[in-house]
Design a protein around this motif. Sequence first.
Motif, PDB file in Angstrom:
ATOM      1  N   SER A 111       5.895  12.433  -6.181  1.00 48.40           N
ATOM      2  CA  SER A 111       4.523  12.779  -5.798  1.00 48.40           C
ATOM      3  C   SER A 111       3.725  11.572  -5.329  1.00 48.40           C
ATOM      4  O   SER A 111       3.709  10.531  -5.983  1.00 48.40           O
ATOM      5  N   ASP A 112       3.050  11.758  -4.207  1.00 47.74           N
ATOM      6  CA  ASP A 112       2.059  10.796  -3.726  1.00 47.74           C
ATOM      7  C   ASP A 112       0.720  11.187  -4.340  1.00 47.74           C
ATOM      8  O   ASP A 112       0.115  12.179  -3.966  1.00 47.74           O
ATOM      9  N   GLN A 113       0.292  10.392  -5.318  1.00 47.09           N
ATOM     10  CA  GLN A 113      -0.981  10.694  -6.002  1.00 47.09           C
ATOM     11  C   GLN A 113      -2.115   9.785  -5.531  1.00 47.09           C
ATOM     12  O   GLN A 113      -3.150   9.688  -6.204  1.00 47.09           O
ATOM     13  N   SER A 114      -1.938   9.140  -4.382  1.00 49.34           N
ATOM     14  CA  SER A 114      -2.903   8.111  -3.949  1.00 49.34           C
ATOM     15  C   SER A 114      -4.359   8.516  -4.111  1.00 49.34           C
ATOM     16  O   SER A 114      -5.163   7.760  -4.652  1.00 49.34           O
ATOM     17  N   SER A 115      -4.717   9.706  -3.629  1.00 45.40           N
ATOM     18  CA  SER A 115      -6.138  10.044  -3.619  1.00 45.40           C
ATOM     19  C   SER A 115      -6.562  10.889  -4.822  1.00 45.40           C
ATOM     20  O   SER A 115      -7.641  11.484  -4.819  1.00 45.40           O
ATOM     21  N   MET A 116      -5.742  10.923  -5.861  1.00 49.83           N
ATOM     22  CA  MET A 116      -6.146  11.630  -7.088  1.00 49.83           C
ATOM     23  C   MET A 116      -5.686  10.897  -8.339  1.00 49.83           C
ATOM     24  O   MET A 116      -5.883  11.380  -9.446  1.00 49.83           O
ATOM     25  N   GLU A 130      -4.206  15.925  -0.633  1.00 53.02           N
ATOM     26  CA  GLU A 130      -4.266  15.534   0.781  1.00 53.02           C
ATOM     27  C   GLU A 130      -5.674  15.042   1.104  1.00 53.02           C
ATOM     28  O   GLU A 130      -6.618  15.818   1.201  1.00 53.02           O
ATOM     29  N   THR A 131      -5.777  13.739   1.289  1.00 56.64           N
ATOM     30  CA  THR A 131      -7.059  13.052   1.447  1.00 56.64           C
ATOM     31  C   THR A 131      -7.872  13.577   2.634  1.00 56.64           C
ATOM     32  O   THR A 131      -9.090  13.689   2.574  1.00 56.64           O
ATOM     33  N   ILE A 132      -7.186  13.862   3.727  1.00 57.02           N
ATOM     34  CA  ILE A 132      -7.879  14.288   4.950  1.00 57.02           C
ATOM     35  C   ILE A 132      -8.216  15.777   4.885  1.00 57.02           C
ATOM     36  O   ILE A 132      -9.313  16.201   5.230  1.00 57.02           O
ATOM     37  N   ILE A 186       6.179   8.867  -9.415  1.00 53.85           N
ATOM     38  CA  ILE A 186       4.789   9.035  -8.980  1.00 53.85           C
ATOM     39  C   ILE A 186       4.399   7.727  -8.315  1.00 53.85           C
ATOM     40  O   ILE A 186       4.707   6.650  -8.834  1.00 53.85           O
ATOM     41  N   TRP A 187       3.762   7.827  -7.176  1.00 58.52           N
ATOM     42  CA  TRP A 187       3.230   6.575  -6.613  1.00 58.52           C
ATOM     43  C   TRP A 187       1.805   6.803  -6.121  1.00 58.52           C
ATOM     44  O   TRP A 187       1.411   7.929  -5.816  1.00 58.52           O
ATOM     45  N   ALA A 188       1.053   5.707  -6.074  1.00 57.72           N
ATOM     46  CA  ALA A 188      -0.336   5.800  -5.616  1.00 57.72           C
ATOM     47  C   ALA A 188      -0.799   4.469  -5.052  1.00 57.72           C
ATOM     48  O   ALA A 188      -0.644   3.435  -5.700  1.00 57.72           O
ATOM     49  N   ALA A 243      -1.840  15.675   6.661  1.00 58.92           N
ATOM     50  CA  ALA A 243      -1.587  14.446   7.409  1.00 58.92           C
ATOM     51  C   ALA A 243      -0.670  13.476   6.663  1.00 58.92           C
ATOM     52  O   ALA A 243       0.228  12.864   7.265  1.00 58.92           O
ATOM     53  N   TRP A 244      -0.871  13.352   5.353  1.00 59.75           N
ATOM     54  CA  TRP A 244      -0.129  12.315   4.622  1.00 59.75           C
ATOM     55  C   TRP A 244       1.280  12.762   4.259  1.00 59.75           C
ATOM     56  O   TRP A 244       2.195  11.934   4.171  1.00 59.75           O
ATOM     57  N   SER A 245       1.486  14.061   4.057  1.00 57.91           N
ATOM     58  CA  SER A 245       2.877  14.484   3.847  1.00 57.91           C
ATOM     59  C   SER A 245       3.624  14.439   5.179  1.00 57.91           C
ATOM     60  O   SER A 245       4.824  14.154   5.220  1.00 57.91           O
ATOM     61  N   GLY A 281       0.799  -1.224   0.000  1.00 58.77           N
ATOM     62  CA  GLY A 281       0.000   0.000   0.000  1.00 58.77           C
ATOM     63  C   GLY A 281       0.823   1.262   0.000  1.00 58.77           C
ATOM     64  O   GLY A 281       1.998   1.252  -0.377  1.00 58.77           O
ATOM     65  N   GLY A 282       0.186   2.341   0.440  1.00 56.35           N
ATOM     66  CA  GLY A 282       0.839   3.639   0.393  1.00 56.35           C
ATOM     67  C   GLY A 282       1.937   3.778   1.441  1.00 56.35           C
ATOM     68  O   GLY A 282       3.018   4.306   1.159  1.00 56.35           O
ATOM     69  N   THR A 283       1.668   3.278   2.635  1.00 58.45           N
ATOM     70  CA  THR A 283       2.590   3.506   3.752  1.00 58.45           C
ATOM     71  C   THR A 283       3.982   2.955   3.468  1.00 58.45           C
ATOM     72  O   THR A 283       4.986   3.546   3.866  1.00 58.45           O
ATOM     73  N   LEU A 284       4.058   1.828   2.782  1.00 56.33           N
ATOM     74  CA  LEU A 284       5.374   1.271   2.461  1.00 56.33           C
ATOM     75  C   LEU A 284       6.157   2.230   1.553  1.00 56.33           C
ATOM     76  O   LEU A 284       7.381   2.302   1.632  1.00 56.33           O
ATOM     77  N   GLN A 285       5.434   2.965   0.718  1.00 57.16           N
ATOM     78  CA  GLN A 285       6.122   3.888  -0.199  1.00 57.16           C
ATOM     79  C   GLN A 285       6.774   5.064   0.536  1.00 57.16           C
ATOM     80  O   GLN A 285       7.765   5.617   0.056  1.00 57.16           O
ATOM     81  N   PHE A 286       6.226   5.454   1.693  1.00 57.50           N
ATOM     82  CA  PHE A 286       6.888   6.517   2.462  1.00 57.50           C
ATOM     83  C   PHE A 286       8.346   6.126   2.709  1.00 57.50           C
ATOM     84  O   PHE A 286       9.257   6.935   2.591  1.00 57.50           O
ATOM     85  N   ALA A 287       8.541   4.857   3.078  1.00 62.77           N
ATOM     86  CA  ALA A 287       9.899   4.374   3.364  1.00 62.77           C
ATOM     87  C   ALA A 287      10.673   4.065   2.090  1.00 62.77           C
ATOM     88  O   ALA A 287      11.849   4.413   1.960  1.00 62.77           O
ATOM     89  N   VAL A 303      -3.748   2.041  -4.551  1.00 63.32           N
ATOM     90  CA  VAL A 303      -4.824   1.959  -5.553  1.00 63.32           C
ATOM     91  C   VAL A 303      -6.243   1.937  -4.972  1.00 63.32           C
ATOM     92  O   VAL A 303      -7.212   2.028  -5.717  1.00 63.32           O
ATOM     93  N   GLN A 304      -6.355   1.855  -3.642  1.00 65.84           N
ATOM     94  CA  GLN A 304      -7.680   1.550  -3.069  1.00 65.84           C
ATOM     95  C   GLN A 304      -8.654   2.718  -3.021  1.00 65.84           C
ATOM     96  O   GLN A 304      -9.733   2.584  -2.471  1.00 65.84           O
ATOM     97  N   LYS A 305      -8.252   3.869  -3.565  1.00 60.20           N
ATOM     98  CA  LYS A 305      -9.181   5.001  -3.562  1.00 60.20           C
ATOM     99  C   LYS A 305      -9.786   5.202  -4.946  1.00 60.20           C
ATOM    100  O   LYS A 305     -10.990   5.149  -5.118  1.00 60.20           O
ATOM    101  N   ASN A 306      -8.909   5.405  -5.906  1.00 55.01           N
ATOM    102  CA  ASN A 306      -9.412   5.768  -7.219  1.00 55.01           C
ATOM    103  C   ASN A 306      -9.353   4.638  -8.234  1.00 55.01           C
ATOM    104  O   ASN A 306      -9.767   4.827  -9.373  1.00 55.01           O
TER     105      ASN A 306
HETATM  106  N1  PMP Z   1      -1.102   8.758   1.051  1.00 56.73           N
HETATM  107  C1  PMP Z   1      -2.351   9.259   0.959  1.00 56.73           C
HETATM  108  C2  PMP Z   1      -2.549  10.571   0.251  1.00 56.73           C
HETATM  109  C3  PMP Z   1      -3.416   8.571   1.527  1.00 56.73           C
HETATM  110  O1  PMP Z   1      -4.652   9.075   1.463  1.00 56.73           O
HETATM  111  C4  PMP Z   1      -3.179   7.342   2.183  1.00 56.73           C
HETATM  112  C5  PMP Z   1      -4.294   6.503   2.775  1.00 56.73           C
HETATM  113  N2  PMP Z   1      -5.426   7.146   3.169  1.00 56.73           N
HETATM  114  C6  PMP Z   1      -1.863   6.871   2.267  1.00 56.73           C
HETATM  115  C7  PMP Z   1      -0.865   7.606   1.674  1.00 56.73           C
HETATM  116  C8  PMP Z   1      -1.536   5.607   2.982  1.00 56.73           C
HETATM  117  O2  PMP Z   1      -1.960   4.524   2.237  1.00 56.73           O
HETATM  118  P1  PMP Z   1      -2.120   3.063   2.817  1.00 56.73           P
HETATM  119  O3  PMP Z   1      -3.291   3.067   3.732  1.00 56.73           O
HETATM  120  O4  PMP Z   1      -2.343   2.242   1.580  1.00 56.73           O
HETATM  121  O5  PMP Z   1      -0.856   2.703   3.505  1.00 56.73           O
END
Ligand code: PMP
Length: 361
Positions: free
Chosen positions: A171-176, A151-153, A190-192, A101-103, A76-82, A194-197
Amino acid sequence: KYGRTFNFSAGPAMMPEPVLEEIRDEMMNYRGSGMCVMEMSHRSKVFQQIADEAQADLRKLMNIPDNYKVLFIQGGGTLQFAMVAMNLMKNGKACYVETGAWSKKAIAEAKKYGEVQVVASSADKNFSYIPDCSDLDIPEDADYVYICENETINGTTWNKLPNTKGHILVSDQSSMFLSRPCNVADYGLIWAGVQKNVGPAGMAVVIIREDLIRDDLDPKTPIYMKYKTHADNDSMYNTPNCWAIYCCGKVFKYLLSIGGLEEMEKRNIAKAQVIYDFLDSSKLFKGAVVPQDRSLMNIPFVTGDKELDAAVVAASKEAGFDNLKGHKSVGGLRASVYNAMPIEGAQALVDFLTKFEAEHK
Ligand code: PMP
């Protein structure tokens, strides 16, 4: 049809109905293979074709240049932070823009691997805007500049990318992701998630310029955490998330069939406009973000009164909507209206809010 609800979840989120129907139809026997995709060897010819098509369709959809690799990675996304920090911090220094929150999470993780400079922030106004990034103070030896593009939140989005002064943009494009056209060549990576869009949870798509894929990482770096492992093995070094690749592939095809990202953007603008127009005219509800930086995907709004906020959330559940409660850091409500949310969902939400407002004058 099917008794489905308008699901405003920030993710996992709605998927296009024609895609879910196709998946249903292929569930017991995928195209004569005698098995479900969940039961298939990832080394089989039939699955290889699914993965190849998914990658080819995503390349077409985003016009990805040939010198970029497309990787499908679990975690998921969190692994990409690292992973971003572990793989791209060659000089041990990176610049991050703090927009929510996500940055912040990305910054906290990157600090474990090198020096992080926060070159701009919107923390002073609870992340309700995107800071001016036209003239940032970026050290010459910084390895990259990192942004969370939506920023999703907090509900902000970048409409103009930062001036990185020649440095690589990550760029974290997860929520767009795939919500509008994107010029991939503007980015190094670019990383994202996939569980949102796009599809089901459990995978991130990474699009990385080939020259950024390194082999000279700390020898203790886990094999799985090197982009090179995934790039050299076409995302099949180990068993990938076959199910997510299959479902995402279907969504890529669906997006191509409706006219690609230009058409998707048009629909997303029209849909978000329904809600923003309401918020701008409402006397009770107020959007949490300055107009020029508003997200098309995540729309946080408040009444300014916590009890009333809770009452709207409760009433929305009763009215058959789901997942409208805002994140606690912003409060109020948040409507996530990703690609698969139809405009009828936005309209129904506005009808409900209009009625609620009339009853709470
Ligand atoms: N980045 C963004 C912009 C997010 O919205 C999220 C999840 N809400 C994450 C990263 C983290 O993703 P994950 O839950 O897949 O680890």
